[in-house]
Design an enzyme around this catalytic site. Sequence first.
Site, PDB file in Angstrom:
ATOM      1  N   CYS A 186      -9.221  -5.271  -8.754  1.00  0.00           N
ATOM      2  CA  CYS A 186     -10.454  -6.633  -9.724  1.00  0.00           C
ATOM      3  C   CYS A 186      -9.081  -7.581  -9.327  1.00  0.00           C
ATOM      4  O   CYS A 186      -8.369  -7.200  -8.740  1.00  0.00           O
ATOM      5  CB  CYS A 186      -8.990  -5.647 -11.317  1.00  0.00           C
ATOM      6  SG  CYS A 186      -8.771  -6.474 -11.585  1.00  0.00           S
ATOM      7  N   CYS A 218      -7.123  -9.211 -10.844  1.00  0.00           N
ATOM      8  CA  CYS A 218      -5.901  -8.717 -11.907  1.00  0.00           C
ATOM      9  C   CYS A 218      -5.155  -9.093 -10.120  1.00  0.00           C
ATOM     10  O   CYS A 218      -3.778 -10.030 -10.746  1.00  0.00           O
ATOM     11  CB  CYS A 218      -6.331  -6.992 -11.133  1.00  0.00           C
ATOM     12  SG  CYS A 218      -7.323  -6.407 -12.759  1.00  0.00           S
TER      13      CYS A 218
END
Length: 105
Positions: A25, A28
């Site tokens: 991700c 993230c």
Amino acid sequence: MEANALKEIINSELAVAVYFSAPNCSVCYALKPKVEALFLNEFPAVKFIHVEIDKSPGISGAFGVFSAPTLLVFFEGKEFLRKVRLMSIQELQQKIERPYKLLIG
């Protein structure tokens, strides 16, 4: 860390921020240092905890977190803020500032 251990920390601390991320991700990992710096610089009394969803599926399930990134902020053991995916640092600061000052000073 297990879900019960995290719940204990949340209930024993005045303020806790839990940042959930997932592997692969990019958002993230781009966002985490900014969110962490916000708490470190602006809200130092908030305990910042990073949880990787893939390594702690029990925690994400217990807190109803099914997408990343997700930020949960707790004051006095109660969930105050839940931001999922898109979050601006400026917006986070504005939302947390007032209750933080009321609670911590």
